[in-house]
Enzyme design. Structure first.
Site, PDB file in Angstrom:
ATOM      1  N   SER A 184       0.842  -1.192   0.000  1.00 13.73           N
ATOM      2  CA  SER A 184       0.000   0.000   0.000  1.00 13.73           C
ATOM      3  C   SER A 184       0.880   1.246   0.000  1.00 13.73           C
ATOM      4  O   SER A 184       1.629   1.493   0.951  1.00 13.73           O
ATOM      5  CB  SER A 184      -0.904   0.005   1.232  1.00 13.73           C
ATOM      6  OG  SER A 184      -1.426   1.317   1.390  1.00 13.73           O
ATOM      7  N   HIS A 236      -1.121  -1.545  -4.177  1.00 16.13           N
ATOM      8  CA  HIS A 236      -2.432  -1.232  -3.617  1.00 16.13           C
ATOM      9  C   HIS A 236      -2.557   0.288  -3.491  1.00 16.13           C
ATOM     10  O   HIS A 236      -1.739   0.943  -2.834  1.00 16.13           O
ATOM     11  CB  HIS A 236      -2.547  -1.913  -2.254  1.00 16.13           C
ATOM     12  CG  HIS A 236      -3.870  -1.753  -1.581  1.00 16.13           C
ATOM     13  ND1 HIS A 236      -4.955  -2.566  -1.835  1.00 16.13           N
ATOM     14  CD2 HIS A 236      -4.297  -0.861  -0.646  1.00 16.13           C
ATOM     15  CE1 HIS A 236      -5.972  -2.198  -1.086  1.00 16.13           C
ATOM     16  NE2 HIS A 236      -5.597  -1.158  -0.351  1.00 16.13           N
ATOM     17  N   ASP A 269      -4.862   3.386  -2.302  1.00 17.54           N
ATOM     18  CA  ASP A 269      -5.985   3.750  -1.433  1.00 17.54           C
ATOM     19  C   ASP A 269      -6.545   5.101  -1.826  1.00 17.54           C
ATOM     20  O   ASP A 269      -5.889   6.129  -1.650  1.00 17.54           O
ATOM     21  CB  ASP A 269      -5.509   3.787   0.026  1.00 17.54           C
ATOM     22  CG  ASP A 269      -5.222   2.399   0.553  1.00 17.54           C
ATOM     23  OD1 ASP A 269      -6.157   1.587   0.571  1.00 17.54           O
ATOM     24  OD2 ASP A 269      -4.067   2.122   0.921  1.00 17.54           O
ATOM     25  N   MET A 277      -9.150   7.916  -1.119  1.00 18.09           N
ATOM     26  CA  MET A 277     -10.010   8.420  -0.036  1.00 18.09           C
ATOM     27  C   MET A 277     -10.506   9.815  -0.390  1.00 18.09           C
ATOM     28  O   MET A 277      -9.732  10.635  -0.878  1.00 18.09           O
ATOM     29  CB  MET A 277      -9.201   8.489   1.266  1.00 18.09           C
ATOM     30  CG  MET A 277      -8.557   7.157   1.629  1.00 18.09           C
ATOM     31  SD  MET A 277      -7.710   7.285   3.209  1.00 18.09           S
ATOM     32  CE  MET A 277      -6.956   5.659   3.289  1.00 18.09           C
ATOM     33  N   HIS A 303      -8.354   0.549  -4.304  1.00 17.41           N
ATOM     34  CA  HIS A 303      -9.307   0.410  -3.194  1.00 17.41           C
ATOM     35  C   HIS A 303     -10.036   1.739  -3.038  1.00 17.41           C
ATOM     36  O   HIS A 303      -9.454   2.711  -2.577  1.00 17.41           O
ATOM     37  CB  HIS A 303      -8.497   0.025  -1.936  1.00 17.41           C
ATOM     38  CG  HIS A 303      -9.309  -0.037  -0.687  1.00 17.41           C
ATOM     39  ND1 HIS A 303      -8.731  -0.159   0.563  1.00 17.41           N
ATOM     40  CD2 HIS A 303     -10.654  -0.006  -0.470  1.00 17.41           C
ATOM     41  CE1 HIS A 303      -9.686  -0.196   1.480  1.00 17.41           C
ATOM     42  NE2 HIS A 303     -10.853  -0.088   0.883  1.00 17.41           N
ATOM     43  N   MET A 363     -12.377   4.241  -1.390  1.00 23.19           N
ATOM     44  CA  MET A 363     -13.072   4.626  -0.157  1.00 23.19           C
ATOM     45  C   MET A 363     -13.711   5.971  -0.430  1.00 23.19           C
ATOM     46  O   MET A 363     -13.306   7.016   0.100  1.00 23.19           O
ATOM     47  CB  MET A 363     -12.068   4.694   1.012  1.00 23.19           C
ATOM     48  CG  MET A 363     -11.631   3.318   1.485  1.00 23.19           C
ATOM     49  SD  MET A 363     -10.090   3.377   2.423  1.00 23.19           S
ATOM     50  CE  MET A 363      -8.920   3.201   1.091  1.00 23.19           C
ATOM     51  N   MET A 419     -11.467  -5.669   5.658  1.00 21.36           N
ATOM     52  CA  MET A 419     -10.690  -4.645   6.366  1.00 21.36           C
ATOM     53  C   MET A 419     -10.392  -5.165   7.770  1.00 21.36           C
ATOM     54  O   MET A 419     -11.296  -5.568   8.499  1.00 21.36           O
ATOM     55  CB  MET A 419     -11.492  -3.338   6.495  1.00 21.36           C
ATOM     56  CG  MET A 419     -11.704  -2.537   5.230  1.00 21.36           C
ATOM     57  SD  MET A 419     -10.208  -2.068   4.343  1.00 21.36           S
ATOM     58  CE  MET A 419      -9.291  -1.148   5.576  1.00 21.36           C
ATOM     59  N   GLY A 449      -9.236   4.403   6.423  1.00 21.62           N
ATOM     60  CA  GLY A 449      -8.916   5.836   6.498  1.00 21.62           C
ATOM     61  C   GLY A 449      -7.453   6.144   6.740  1.00 21.62           C
ATOM     62  O   GLY A 449      -6.960   7.155   6.284  1.00 21.62           O
ATOM     63  N   PHE A 450      -6.774   5.244   7.432  1.00 21.48           N
ATOM     64  CA  PHE A 450      -5.382   5.550   7.793  1.00 21.48           C
ATOM     65  C   PHE A 450      -4.512   4.297   7.762  1.00 21.48           C
ATOM     66  O   PHE A 450      -4.988   3.201   8.073  1.00 21.48           O
ATOM     67  CB  PHE A 450      -5.318   6.151   9.199  1.00 21.48           C
ATOM     68  CG  PHE A 450      -6.163   7.388   9.331  1.00 21.48           C
ATOM     69  CD1 PHE A 450      -5.683   8.628   8.919  1.00 21.48           C
ATOM     70  CD2 PHE A 450      -7.459   7.301   9.816  1.00 21.48           C
ATOM     71  CE1 PHE A 450      -6.479   9.760   9.004  1.00 21.48           C
ATOM     72  CE2 PHE A 450      -8.263   8.434   9.902  1.00 21.48           C
ATOM     73  CZ  PHE A 450      -7.773   9.670   9.498  1.00 21.48           C
ATOM     74  N   GLY A 451      -3.248   4.496   7.430  1.00 20.33           N
ATOM     75  CA  GLY A 451      -2.270   3.426   7.564  1.00 20.33           C
ATOM     76  C   GLY A 451      -1.756   3.396   8.991  1.00 20.33           C
ATOM     77  O   GLY A 451      -2.065   4.290   9.797  1.00 20.33           O
ATOM     78  N   GLY A 452      -1.024   2.365   9.331  1.00 21.27           N
ATOM     79  CA  GLY A 452      -0.335   2.316  10.615  1.00 21.27           C
ATOM     80  C   GLY A 452      -1.193   1.954  11.815  1.00 21.27           C
ATOM     81  O   GLY A 452      -0.765   2.134  12.953  1.00 21.27           O
ATOM     82  N   ASP A 508      -6.637  -6.315   4.568  1.00 20.77           N
ATOM     83  CA  ASP A 508      -6.043  -4.978   4.502  1.00 20.77           C
ATOM     84  C   ASP A 508      -6.100  -4.309   5.872  1.00 20.77           C
ATOM     85  O   ASP A 508      -7.180  -4.056   6.407  1.00 20.77           O
ATOM     86  CB  ASP A 508      -6.843  -4.156   3.467  1.00 20.77           C
ATOM     87  CG  ASP A 508      -6.274  -2.770   3.234  1.00 20.77           C
ATOM     88  OD1 ASP A 508      -5.223  -2.433   3.808  1.00 20.77           O
ATOM     89  OD2 ASP A 508      -6.890  -2.033   2.447  1.00 20.77           O
ATOM     90  N   GLY A 509      -4.919  -4.029   6.426  1.00 18.07           N
ATOM     91  CA  GLY A 509      -4.848  -3.274   7.664  1.00 18.07           C
ATOM     92  C   GLY A 509      -4.113  -4.011   8.768  1.00 18.07           C
ATOM     93  O   GLY A 509      -4.518  -5.099   9.177  1.00 18.07           O
ATOM     94  N   GLY A 510      -3.009  -3.431   9.201  1.00 17.72           N
ATOM     95  CA  GLY A 510      -2.276  -4.015  10.329  1.00 17.72           C
ATOM     96  C   GLY A 510      -1.599  -5.337  10.035  1.00 17.72           C
ATOM     97  O   GLY A 510      -1.294  -6.097  10.953  1.00 17.72           O
ATOM     98  N   GLY A 518       1.147  -1.860   4.252  1.00 16.07           N
ATOM     99  CA  GLY A 518       1.633  -0.493   4.066  1.00 16.07           C
ATOM    100  C   GLY A 518       2.775  -0.174   5.006  1.00 16.07           C
ATOM    101  O   GLY A 518       3.955  -0.319   4.674  1.00 16.07           O
ATOM    102  N   SER A 519       2.427   0.223   6.239  1.00 14.04           N
ATOM    103  CA  SER A 519       3.457   0.702   7.160  1.00 14.04           C
ATOM    104  C   SER A 519       4.491  -0.363   7.512  1.00 14.04           C
ATOM    105  O   SER A 519       5.665  -0.030   7.723  1.00 14.04           O
ATOM    106  CB  SER A 519       2.809   1.271   8.429  1.00 14.04           C
ATOM    107  OG  SER A 519       1.967   0.312   9.013  1.00 14.04           O
TER     108      SER A 519
HETATM  109  C1  DX5 Z   1      -6.574   1.880   5.225  1.00 13.59           C
HETATM  110  C2  DX5 Z   1      -6.061   1.373   3.908  1.00 13.59           C
HETATM  111  C3  DX5 Z   1      -4.921   0.433   3.956  1.00 13.59           C
HETATM  112  C4  DX5 Z   1      -3.687   0.947   4.641  1.00 13.59           C
HETATM  113  C5  DX5 Z   1      -2.960  -0.213   5.219  1.00 13.59           C
HETATM  114  O1  DX5 Z   1      -7.775   2.524   5.016  1.00 13.59           O
HETATM  115  O2  DX5 Z   1      -7.104   0.707   3.209  1.00 13.59           O
HETATM  116  O3  DX5 Z   1      -4.620  -0.074   2.666  1.00 13.59           O
HETATM  117  O4  DX5 Z   1      -2.822   1.652   3.809  1.00 13.59           O
HETATM  118  O5  DX5 Z   1      -1.882   0.261   5.942  1.00 13.59           O
HETATM  119  P1  DX5 Z   1      -1.195  -0.588   7.088  1.00 13.59           P
HETATM  120  O6  DX5 Z   1      -0.601  -1.825   6.449  1.00 13.59           O
HETATM  121  O7  DX5 Z   1      -0.193   0.343   7.640  1.00 13.59           O
HETATM  122  O8  DX5 Z   1      -2.283  -0.970   8.076  1.00 13.59           O
HETATM  123 ZN    ZN Z   2      -6.576  -0.277   1.308  1.00 19.00          ZN
END
Ligand code: DX5
Ligand code: ZN
Length: 218
Positions: A8, A33, A35, A37, A66, A68, A137, A142-145, A176-178, A198-199
């Site tokens: 991501s 990927h 994102d 938004m 993706h 959103m 999800m 909404g956010f990475g990390g 997707d996420g964490g 992502g992170s």
């Molecule tokens: C959050 C995004 C994810 C995000 C994942 O809304 O859909 O794709 O970038 O980031 P990490 O891997 O840091 O959770």
């Molecule tokens: Zn995503």
């Protein structure tokens, strides 16, 4: 079953995006990927079709878009034309999910539906077999990390069972996420096929080494 690692770009250094995409591709990621938004459906804003087309021009990697955004049917053509290889939408953002999924597939683009952590799997029962993939999800969008929400791990198991009962095992499961080096192996054994990270990649000390380690686990 082939597994796909999707990085991501949300957590990447946007001021050096070209460089990041090139080392990401070289390190062995399978998909990028992206994102999208809109500041309405989720409390954050990212980028749109013009950047997707620019990314399309500098990499051969498939682009996993993706969305959103609210009312995605109004702007879906711009994402298709920008060069998306896969597009996923959140069911609650559109009035006619079946129509939108059929439209994306007619454009020869893989179509997926995304479920937030609190959205039940039953929401997709009547469309599951027509999807190319489902994105679960494992954080609120909404956010990475953010940290992986543990309840989603059980949802993965339930999805795998339901997919079998409904006779549509060709529908891929994306998460997707964490996702990180600690949980990716377990998720893979549970049956997840596409991993968005992502992170855990871009905020690590050595993103290329992290990609390679993740690929070895899968
Ligand atoms: C959050 C995004 C994810 C995000 C994942 O809304 O859909 O794709 O970038 O980031 P990490 O891997 O840091 O959770
Ligand atoms: Zn995503």
């Amino acid at each position: 079953m082939k597994k796909f690692l999707a990085s991501s770009l949300l957590s990447a250094d946007f001021l050096h995006l070209e460089e990041v995409i090139h080392f990401t591709e070289k390190a062995g990621v399978d998909l990028l990927h992206l994102d999208i938004m809109d500041g309405h459906y989720v409390p954050n804003l990212t980028f749109g079709p013009p950047l997707i087309s620019q990314i399309r021009n500098i990499t051969n990697l498939p682009l996993d878009v993706h969305l959103m955004i609210t009312n995605p049917e109004e702007t879906i053509d711009t994402y298709c034309e920008a060069g998306a290889s896969m597009i996923s939408v959140h069911p609650e953002t559109t009035k006619h999910l079946h129509r939108l999924i059929s439209y994306i597939k007619k454009k020869n683009i893989k179509a997926g539906a995304v479920l937030n952590p609190a959205t039940p799997l039953s929401m997709l029962e009547d469309i599951l077999c027509e999807l190319d993939y489902v994105l679960l999800m494992s954080v609120n969008p909404g956010f990475g990390g953010q940290s992986f929400i543990p309840q989603v791990r059980k949802k993965v198991d339930r999805f795998i069972k339901i997919r079998k009962i409904l006779g549509c095992e060709q529908v891929k499961l994306e998460i997707d996420g964490g996702v990180n080096l600690e949980n990716i192996g377990d998720l893979s054994r549970a049956g997840v096929e596409i991993f968005v990270v992502g992170s855990a990649i871009y905020h690590s000390d050595d993103p290329e080494a992290t990609i390679q380690k993740m690929k070895r686990v899968l």
